[in-house]
Each structure stands twice: as C-alpha cells, then as structure tokens.
Design a protein around this motif. Structure first.
Motif, PDB file in Angstrom:
ATOM      1  N   MET A   1       0.846  -1.190   0.000  1.00 59.45           N
ATOM      2  CA  MET A   1       0.000   0.000   0.000  1.00 59.45           C
ATOM      3  C   MET A   1       0.889   1.251   0.000  1.00 59.45           C
ATOM      4  O   MET A   1       1.818   1.351   0.789  1.00 59.45           O
ATOM      5  N   ASP A   2       0.563   2.197  -0.909  1.00 60.47           N
ATOM      6  CA  ASP A   2       1.326   3.436  -0.963  1.00 60.47           C
ATOM      7  C   ASP A   2       0.986   4.303   0.239  1.00 60.47           C
ATOM      8  O   ASP A   2      -0.178   4.429   0.639  1.00 60.47           O
ATOM      9  N   MET A   3       2.013   4.904   0.811  1.00 64.87           N
ATOM     10  CA  MET A   3       1.816   5.799   1.943  1.00 64.87           C
ATOM     11  C   MET A   3       1.619   7.218   1.442  1.00 64.87           C
ATOM     12  O   MET A   3       2.375   7.706   0.605  1.00 64.87           O
ATOM     13  N   VAL A   4       0.583   7.872   1.933  1.00 61.83           N
ATOM     14  CA  VAL A   4       0.329   9.266   1.586  1.00 61.83           C
ATOM     15  C   VAL A   4       1.056  10.148   2.593  1.00 61.83           C
ATOM     16  O   VAL A   4       0.802  10.059   3.799  1.00 61.83           O
ATOM     17  N   THR A   5       1.956  10.958   2.112  1.00 58.39           N
ATOM     18  CA  THR A   5       2.734  11.818   3.004  1.00 58.39           C
ATOM     19  C   THR A   5       2.196  13.240   2.966  1.00 58.39           C
ATOM     20  O   THR A   5       1.776  13.732   1.921  1.00 58.39           O
ATOM     21  N   THR A   6       2.190  13.875   4.115  1.00 62.70           N
ATOM     22  CA  THR A   6       1.768  15.268   4.212  1.00 62.70           C
ATOM     23  C   THR A   6       2.963  16.173   3.971  1.00 62.70           C
ATOM     24  O   THR A   6       4.005  16.003   4.622  1.00 62.70           O
ATOM     25  N   PRO A   7       2.853  17.115   3.025  1.00 62.06           N
ATOM     26  CA  PRO A   7       4.004  17.980   2.765  1.00 62.06           C
ATOM     27  C   PRO A   7       4.343  18.840   3.972  1.00 62.06           C
ATOM     28  O   PRO A   7       3.464  19.247   4.732  1.00 62.06           O
ATOM     29  N   THR A   8       5.608  19.098   4.157  1.00 60.97           N
ATOM     30  CA  THR A   8       6.064  19.949   5.245  1.00 60.97           C
ATOM     31  C   THR A   8       5.813  21.412   4.883  1.00 60.97           C
ATOM     32  O   THR A   8       5.550  21.757   3.723  1.00 60.97           O
ATOM     33  N   ALA A   9       5.916  22.281   5.884  1.00 58.25           N
ATOM     34  CA  ALA A   9       5.750  23.712   5.643  1.00 58.25           C
ATOM     35  C   ALA A   9       6.784  24.216   4.638  1.00 58.25           C
ATOM     36  O   ALA A   9       6.462  25.029   3.760  1.00 58.25           O
ATOM     37  N   ASP A  10       8.017  23.733   4.741  1.00 58.78           N
ATOM     38  CA  ASP A  10       9.060  24.153   3.800  1.00 58.78           C
ATOM     39  C   ASP A  10       8.719  23.729   2.374  1.00 58.78           C
ATOM     40  O   ASP A  10       8.966  24.478   1.417  1.00 58.78           O
ATOM     41  N   GLU A  11       8.169  22.535   2.223  1.00 56.60           N
ATOM     42  CA  GLU A  11       7.790  22.061   0.887  1.00 56.60           C
ATOM     43  C   GLU A  11       6.632  22.884   0.323  1.00 56.60           C
ATOM     44  O   GLU A  11       6.627  23.219  -0.870  1.00 56.60           O
ATOM     45  N   LEU A  12       5.667  23.211   1.174  1.00 55.27           N
ATOM     46  CA  LEU A  12       4.538  24.041   0.731  1.00 55.27           C
ATOM     47  C   LEU A  12       5.007  25.428   0.315  1.00 55.27           C
ATOM     48  O   LEU A  12       4.552  25.976  -0.699  1.00 55.27           O
ATOM     49  N   ILE A  13       5.917  25.991   1.067  1.00 56.65           N
ATOM     50  CA  ILE A  13       6.456  27.314   0.742  1.00 56.65           C
ATOM     51  C   ILE A  13       7.240  27.265  -0.568  1.00 56.65           C
ATOM     52  O   ILE A  13       7.109  28.158  -1.417  1.00 56.65           O
ATOM     53  N   ALA A  14       8.044  26.225  -0.754  1.00 59.53           N
ATOM     54  CA  ALA A  14       8.812  26.100  -1.990  1.00 59.53           C
ATOM     55  C   ALA A  14       7.894  25.997  -3.201  1.00 59.53           C
ATOM     56  O   ALA A  14       8.142  26.606  -4.246  1.00 59.53           O
ATOM     57  N   GLN A  15       6.813  25.228  -3.080  1.00 61.56           N
ATOM     58  CA  GLN A  15       5.850  25.119  -4.178  1.00 61.56           C
ATOM     59  C   GLN A  15       5.190  26.459  -4.458  1.00 61.56           C
ATOM     60  O   GLN A  15       5.018  26.847  -5.624  1.00 61.56           O
ATOM     61  N   ALA A  16       4.811  27.169  -3.402  1.00 63.54           N
ATOM     62  CA  ALA A  16       4.153  28.462  -3.576  1.00 63.54           C
ATOM     63  C   ALA A  16       5.080  29.482  -4.230  1.00 63.54           C
ATOM     64  O   ALA A  16       4.662  30.241  -5.099  1.00 63.54           O
ATOM     65  N   ARG A  17       6.346  29.481  -3.819  1.00 62.74           N
ATOM     66  CA  ARG A  17       7.301  30.405  -4.434  1.00 62.74           C
ATOM     67  C   ARG A  17       7.521  30.086  -5.904  1.00 62.74           C
ATOM     68  O   ARG A  17       7.841  30.958  -6.703  1.00 62.74           O
ATOM     69  N   GLY A  18       7.308  28.814  -6.274  1.00 64.62           N
ATOM     70  CA  GLY A  18       7.418  28.412  -7.670  1.00 64.62           C
ATOM     71  C   GLY A  18       6.163  28.669  -8.473  1.00 64.62           C
ATOM     72  O   GLY A  18       6.121  28.344  -9.662  1.00 64.62           O
ATOM     73  N   GLY A  19       5.138  29.234  -7.838  1.00 60.44           N
ATOM     74  CA  GLY A  19       3.915  29.595  -8.555  1.00 60.44           C
ATOM     75  C   GLY A  19       2.736  28.680  -8.298  1.00 60.44           C
ATOM     76  O   GLY A  19       1.626  28.975  -8.738  1.00 60.44           O
ATOM     77  N   ASN A  20       2.945  27.571  -7.585  1.00 63.10           N
ATOM     78  CA  ASN A  20       1.855  26.639  -7.294  1.00 63.10           C
ATOM     79  C   ASN A  20       1.389  26.857  -5.857  1.00 63.10           C
ATOM     80  O   ASN A  20       1.898  26.237  -4.926  1.00 63.10           O
ATOM     81  N   THR A  21       0.425  27.739  -5.668  1.00 65.34           N
ATOM     82  CA  THR A  21      -0.019  28.087  -4.318  1.00 65.34           C
ATOM     83  C   THR A  21      -1.169  27.204  -3.823  1.00 65.34           C
ATOM     84  O   THR A  21      -1.534  27.282  -2.646  1.00 65.34           O
ATOM     85  N   ARG A  22      -1.734  26.380  -4.682  1.00 68.67           N
ATOM     86  CA  ARG A  22      -2.881  25.587  -4.250  1.00 68.67           C
ATOM     87  C   ARG A  22      -2.555  24.675  -3.055  1.00 68.67           C
ATOM     88  O   ARG A  22      -3.338  24.647  -2.089  1.00 68.67           O
ATOM     89  N   PRO A  23      -1.447  23.912  -3.049  1.00 68.81           N
ATOM     90  CA  PRO A  23      -1.167  23.077  -1.872  1.00 68.81           C
ATOM     91  C   PRO A  23      -1.040  23.897  -0.589  1.00 68.81           C
ATOM     92  O   PRO A  23      -1.487  23.460   0.484  1.00 68.81           O
ATOM     93  N   PHE A  24      -0.447  25.075  -0.681  1.00 69.88           N
ATOM     94  CA  PHE A  24      -0.305  25.948   0.479  1.00 69.88           C
ATOM     95  C   PHE A  24      -1.683  26.357   0.991  1.00 69.88           C
ATOM     96  O   PHE A  24      -1.957  26.306   2.201  1.00 69.88           O
ATOM     97  N   ILE A  25      -2.568  26.769   0.073  1.00 71.49           N
ATOM     98  CA  ILE A  25      -3.913  27.204   0.455  1.00 71.49           C
ATOM     99  C   ILE A  25      -4.686  26.067   1.105  1.00 71.49           C
ATOM    100  O   ILE A  25      -5.273  26.225   2.179  1.00 71.49           O
ATOM    101  N   GLU A  26      -4.688  24.899   0.451  1.00 72.69           N
ATOM    102  CA  GLU A  26      -5.495  23.790   0.962  1.00 72.69           C
ATOM    103  C   GLU A  26      -4.941  23.237   2.277  1.00 72.69           C
ATOM    104  O   GLU A  26      -5.707  22.724   3.099  1.00 72.69           O
ATOM    105  N   SER A  27      -3.653  23.337   2.474  1.00 72.67           N
ATOM    106  CA  SER A  27      -3.051  22.796   3.694  1.00 72.67           C
ATOM    107  C   SER A  27      -3.117  23.756   4.873  1.00 72.67           C
ATOM    108  O   SER A  27      -3.277  23.319   6.022  1.00 72.67           O
TER     109      SER A  27
END
Length: 223
Positions: A1-27
């Motif tokens: 079974m695949d494990m679903v991992t929750t992104p860390t705050a640093d990962e969410l920030i990195a995604q948002a700085r790259g233009g993908n803010t949806r994970p940051f918003i939803e999390s």
C-alpha cells in the motif's frame, strides 16, 4: 500500500514560491465551517470543491465569473490573491465591493486566512487594520486593501497587480467607472483581475461584458 505523506511547511512554501499556491492554500488556510452541526466559529481546512478546482485550472489574466450563491468563488479568489501577496513581494491587491458592509465581511475572510496561519509561515504585517493588510519582506511590502467602488479615490495613485470586483452586476454607473479606471491602470503582463457576480438581469455593464466575452469580442474569459 502506498503511503500518503503530508508535505512539510518548507515544501509548501517552496511550491508556492514556484507559482503553485494551491497546496499551500489547501493545507494552511482555514475557512469558517458552514455545516449545520458546526457552531461557535469552527474553522476547517480550505479543501477545493469541484467547481473551485475547475475554475482554478481555467484561470486567465482577465476573468468574468457568473456565480451561483454559496459556491465559494469569492473565498477562492481572496485566498488566491492573499497567497500571491505572500509570495510575490511588492504586489498590490485590491478587493472591491459595492457597499461598506460587504467590504467589511469580505476582509474578515482574508484576515481569517492570514491570522490563522502557523506562525512560522506567516509573514510580518507592518500594517494590519480593518481595511488594509501590509506584508513586509525586508524593505519591500505587499499590500491587500479593501474598499468600495463608490469611492472615486480608491485604487488610484499606484499600480495594482491583482483586483477582485465582487457583485459587479450591481454596480451603478459611477462605480463601473471606478472599476474601469482601476483596470486601465493595471500593468500589462503582470496583473490579473476578476469581475464576479450573481446575475442581475439582462442589462448593465457586467451583462454586456459577459455577453461580449462569450462572443470573443473582449479579452475577458467567461466562467
């Protein structure tokens, strides 16, 4: 079974700085629950609804959105523009309502998003009032300001990069002129604005712009 991992705050920030803010918003953004069993201002994660997901994927620099009541489009746009202001230093955001009471309620939603962020990801606010939120980034700041279309001076004197005009179908002629003036001064290629409203009959500026956009006669994209 695949494990679903929750992104860390640093990962969410990195995604948002790259233009993908949806994970940051939803999390990390929180909404006030509207379920009947919730009471006392229960806050819940901002998980996108199907309509919100469809709109998010189809956004353009200039949108006109005919909305149904209680579908969450206004909250989605406020979340998007707040996230943009958090990760694009120097951004100027306007939230434009028709009436003072509506403006107050709108800004409460934006402030709730911001105030309930974890402290480690929340930028410093150098100005935080009932109508303006200014975020500091080492001498550069982003600003989110709420106002009404009836104010002739609102939105003048500085470039605006994001603008939400809510319930635009109900604007009077002078309010439509304020909206047009703000849009005309937005920097080309750096900006995004949205006209959104519930329906108000087959007349008026919003209806005319909606029909023109559907016919491909203006740059606005209908949703």
């Amino acid at each position: 079974m695949d494990m679903v991992t929750t992104p860390t705050a640093d990962e969410l920030i990195a995604q948002a700085r790259g233009g993908n803010t949806r994970p940051f918003i939803e999390s990390l953004f929180r909404l006030q629950s509207k379920t009947p069993e919730a009471s006392g201002g229960v806050l819940v994660p901002f998980v996108f609804k199907p309509m919100q997901m469809a709109y998010w994927q189809a956004r353009s620099p200039a949108d006109i959105l005919m909305k149904a009541a209680q579908m969450g489009s206004t909250s989605l746009l406020q979340a998007e523009f707040l996230a943009d202001a958090m990760f694009i230093p120097g951004l100027e955001v306007l939230l434009v309502a028709q009436r003072d009471a509506t403006a107050t309620k709108l800004f409460e939603v934006t402030k709730r998003f911001f105030d309930n962020l974890p402290e480690q990801v929340r930028p410093r606010a150098s100005q935080d009032s009932t109508h303006i939120l200014q975020l500091e980034f080492g001498g550069v700041h982003s600003t989110i300001e709420i106002g009404t279309a009836s104010s002739k001076s609102f939105g003048r004197g500085r470039p605006v990069h994001r603008a939400l005009f809510t319930e635009a179908a109900f604007y009077e002629r002078n309010e439509e002129n304020t909206m047009s003036g703000i849009i005309a001064r937005m920097p080309v290629g750096e900006s995004r604005y949205v006209l959104e409203s519930t329906a108000n009959g087959q007349q008026g500026y919003f209806y005319e712009q909606w029909m023109a956009a559907r016919a491909g006669q203006v740059a606005l994209k209908t949703h």
